[in-house]
Design an enzyme around this catalytic site. Structure first.
Site, mmCIF file in Angstrom:
data_model
loop_
_atom_site.group_PDB
_atom_site.id
_atom_site.type_symbol
_atom_site.label_atom_id
_atom_site.label_comp_id
_atom_site.label_asym_id
_atom_site.label_seq_id
_atom_site.Cartn_x
_atom_site.Cartn_y
_atom_site.Cartn_z
ATOM 1 N N GLU A 2 49.528 26.642 76.044
ATOM 2 C CA GLU A 2 49.775 26.325 74.633
ATOM 3 C C GLU A 2 50.924 25.340 74.455
ATOM 4 O OE1 GLU A 2 50.157 30.193 72.716
ATOM 5 O OE2 GLU A 2 47.999 30.211 72.351
ATOM 6 N N ARG A 52 53.100 34.396 83.626
ATOM 7 C CA ARG A 52 51.965 34.758 82.772
ATOM 8 C C ARG A 52 50.705 33.963 83.107
ATOM 9 N NH1 ARG A 52 52.687 34.099 77.141
ATOM 10 N NH2 ARG A 52 51.893 36.112 76.501
ATOM 11 N N ASP A 108 42.571 36.858 73.872
ATOM 12 C CA ASP A 108 43.914 36.970 73.300
ATOM 13 C C ASP A 108 44.108 38.154 72.372
ATOM 14 O OD1 ASP A 108 46.476 36.506 72.595
ATOM 15 O OD2 ASP A 108 46.122 34.714 71.412
ATOM 16 N N GLU A 128 49.567 41.476 65.858
ATOM 17 C CA GLU A 128 49.235 40.102 65.462
ATOM 18 C C GLU A 128 47.816 39.995 64.910
ATOM 19 O OE1 GLU A 128 49.507 37.258 68.644
ATOM 20 O OE2 GLU A 128 48.618 35.653 67.440
HETATM 21 C C1 BDP Z 1 49.159 34.233 70.945
HETATM 22 C C2 BDP Z 1 50.119 34.070 69.812
HETATM 23 C C3 BDP Z 1 51.235 33.112 70.110
HETATM 24 C C4 BDP Z 1 51.860 33.449 71.444
HETATM 25 C C5 BDP Z 1 50.800 33.496 72.507
HETATM 26 C C6 BDP Z 1 51.337 33.942 73.856
HETATM 27 O O1 BDP Z 1 49.415 33.619 68.675
HETATM 28 O O2 BDP Z 1 52.170 33.205 69.075
HETATM 29 O O3 BDP Z 1 52.850 32.530 71.770
HETATM 30 O O4 BDP Z 1 49.811 34.400 72.162
HETATM 31 O O5 BDP Z 1 51.036 35.065 74.238
HETATM 32 O O6 BDP Z 1 48.475 35.428 70.723
HETATM 33 O O7 BDP Z 1 52.026 33.220 74.545
#
Ligand code: BDP
Length: 678
Positions: free
Chosen positions: A246, A279, A319, A347
């Protein structure tokens, strides 16, 4: 009654004599807990003994008639908490031996230095206030101490205290001084402190030209940083890293691999006994199926990581969705330490507005059979060292704590923090037991002084129905949000409300809903079969074949793995369309039933928490209706079938729902149920 005391409320008047082998910060806390919380026989003597014992592993303990025995000070503390918990929940305190399932049991706080919390729904950070406000105050210490005590009481022993989307500034001298301040408060409760680090810190903080993990200057920079940290915090736990995910930087930016990056850091913390949690949450828009990606990227490196690297894998392949099958990396990486990561903060499960007890979801994960080493190779056993000889075993939960006086934004969200700790300690516990314990500890006697104090009547009229509601709540959320294997059909506003229509041309496809549900007039669902993306083949047989065939695929994962026609015949005999309608409707009915049941519990707990939860349930019921209406009316455009006659009709119009921002739609004063911020 603001809920701030969590599940630690018993104040005892019963005297007890405690014999402790020596004075130390951890043992002093153990003694204090006994003196404040003893509800056994008055004037008993409890002996705390530290000695080696074959049946006691790591931080495990033994409780017997004479007291608590452990081989570490932490073990004593956990034994004391267990002893008190048993007394308070009316469980027998005969002989107990208990060893932790995982060595490292961590909360991951996604807290930013500016005090905000990523995906945090319980107010601002308990650890950070601002990049220029780093001095540690007495109030900070008091709150951190309460936090540490609560975490330790359920057996947690690690906290990583900043966001995985890490600011390089956390490694600055003044920020590290604050981290030392945190570590000093957490240590007496046996909690080790960890940090998330930004992989390009050498450039962004150190002023170097590159952050290439194989560059000698870069290694030197990290080495000096590591030394600086350990000088401040000698028992520092290590680093948590989100790399090449991301938009975060990582070794791939320099043509290096995850193994290159992780091993570089692992070598540096090794002399101090530190670990690196790396991760596996990686995906890019060019791959045809996001669910396959972590596996594709990490499997080639199995066996290539140092023994103090642990690959941290989210429970599901996408996720933290309301329901996902387990990530195929579990059990598949046989020569690498792998740890599960779950999300305690809600979330994707209604933030702090919805009552959703996540223990059942984690129990489902831990009990899932990977078949990697034959039947019984559950996710639990393939990560806790029972099957593979991992040097380190660990589990992490993304925390739901904040400055809200409830800590978690919803009184029942505290139960998720509690449950995560209990499962991290013992991954075989049932959610039923955890809910039972938590309810007794949190609510018993809270209506004392009135007529309905704890007793058989309290159990019948509060404990039993409240527990039932908790145990059903996650399935209810799946029903009104994403039944039958649907996933990620959220509105883009905050992963909160429905947005099955979301899919603008300009958006990254794997961040749209259309990508995940693939609805058209022919049917609905994501084809991950052998003739689709073939994600099924990442699972070990017999799962690959089972998932591949709609006839044998568990129906709760059906649309995760299959694109099926609207008139597909379900096991119930209904068509797929009708079944979908039934699930959405059931979810709404379940929440309405929770409301009715809760109202009948009035008087069995204090009025403050009763009415707070009551108003949250009202909000949840409205949200559930929005979810049902939005999804059914939207999908109906493709299915072109009526909603079964016996079900309640939608309340809202599709046009209206598509125009609102679900997050703020119901955010009316009467639905807000705010609690004071600290
Ligand atoms: C997603 C979230 C984001 C996190 C990401 C993560 O939307 O805010 O940074 O996971 O786990 O679920 O790194």
């Amino acid at each position: 009654e603001d809920g701030h005391e969590l599940w630690l409320r018993k104040k005892s008047a019963v005297p007890v004599k405690v014999v402790s082998p020596k004075k130390s910060a951890i043992l002093n806390n153990a003694v204090k807990e006994l003196q404040q919380g003893w509800s056994g026989k008055a004037n008993s003597t409890v002996k705390l003994t530290i000695k080696k014992d074959k049946s006691i592993k790591d931080d495990g303990f033994r409780i017997d008639g004479s007291g608590v025995t452990a081989s570490t000070e932490r073990g004593i503390l956990y034994g004391v908490f267990e002893l008190l918990r048993r007394q308070q929940t009316n469980q027998p305190v005969t002989s107990v031996v208990s060893n932790p399932s995982y060595q490292h049991r961590l909360l991951n706080h996604w807290d930013n230095l500016n005090g905000s919390v990523e995906q945090g729904f319980a107010g601002r950070s308990i650890f950070w206030r601002g990049e220029n406000d780093l001095a540690v105050t007495e109030n900070d210490r008091k709150l951190w101490q309460e936090y540490a005590r609560a975490s330790a009481s359920v057996g947690l022993n690690g906290s990583s205290v900043n966001n995985v989307n890490a600011s390089p500034l956390v490694l600055k001298e003044d920020a590290l001084a604050r981290v030392k301040g945190i570590a000093d408060v957490l240590r007496p409760y046996g909690i080790t402190t960890y940090l998330s680090v930004n992989f390009s810190s050498p450039v962004r903080l150190g002023g170097l030209k590159t952050s290439d993990p194989l560059d000698p200057e870069v290694i030197k920079w990290w080495q000096a940083k590591t030394k600086e940290i350990y000088a401040l915090i000698p028992d520092f736990g290590g680093f948590l890293v989100k790399a090449n995910s991301e938009g975060q930087p990582g070794p791939q930016d320099f043509g290096r691999t995850h193994a290159d990056g992780a091993n570089m850091l692992a070598d540096l913390v090794k002399p101090y006994g530190g670990i690196v949690m790396w991760r596996a949450f990686v995906y890019s828009p060019t791959e045809k199926d996001r669910a396959r990606q972590a596996y594709l990227e990490f499997m080639p490196f199995d066996g290539k990581f140092r023994d103090n690297v642990i690959i941290q894998v989210k429970n599901g392949p996408v996720d933290f969705q309301p329901r996902e099958p387990f990530s195929p990396l579990f059990g598949a990486m046989k020569k690498t330490s792998v740890m599960p990561e779950v999300q305690i903060t809600q979330e994707y499960l209604g933030r702090s507005n919805h009552l959703v007890f996540l223990s059942t979801m984690w129990e489902e994960l831990l009990k899932s059979d990977t078949y990697q080493e034959g039947p019984g190779s559950t996710v639990a056993r393939s990560t806790d060292g029972s099957i593979y000889n991992q040097k380190h075993t660990a589990i992490a939960g993304v925390a739901n704590t904040g400055l809200d006086s409830t800590w978690s934004g919803h009184h029942f969200a505290q139960a998720n923090w509690y449950a995560f700790g209990r499962l991290a300690w013992n991954n075989k516990l049932t959610s039923e037991q955890i809910a039972d314990e938590w309810l007794r500890l949190t609510f018993a006697n809270s209506a004392e002084g009135k007529t309905k104090a704890v007793g058989e009547e309290w159990e019948r009229n509060f404990l039993v129905p409240a527990k039932q509601m908790m145990l059903e709540s996650r399935e209810a959320a799946v029903n009104y949000m994403m039944p039958l294997g649907l996933h990620h059909i959220f509105s883009p506003f905050g992963h909160y409300g429905p947005g099955p229509w979301y899919g603008p041309k300009s958006a990254r496809p794997d961040w749209t809903s259309l990508y995940y549900h693939q609805a058209d007039t022919a049917g609905i669902g994501f084809d991950r079969t052998k003739s689709g993306t073939n994600a099924v083949s990442q699972y070990h047989e017999p799962l690959a074949s089972q998932f591949n065939d709609p006839a044998t695929c568990p129906e709760n994962y059906l649309l995760w793995f299959h694109h099926l026609p609207w008139d597909y015949k379900m096991k119930s005999g209904h068509t797929l369309w009708d079944e979908l309608c039934l699930h959405y409707d059931k979810g709404v009915q379940q929440v309405r039933q929770f409301q009715k049941n809760w109202d009948q519990m009035q008087g069995y707990i204090d009025e403050e928490r009763f009415s707070h939860v009551q108003s949250k349930l009202r909000r949840q019921a409205k949200d559930a209706q929005v979810w049902k209406d939005a999804c059914l009316l939207y999908f109906q455009q493709f299915s072109r079938r009526p909603i079964p006659a016996e079900l309640e009709r939608p309340v809202y119009d599709l046009d209206f729902l598509q125009a609102i921002r679900p997050l703020t739609f119901f955010d009316q004063p009467q639905d807000r149920a705010a609690t004071p911020q600290r």
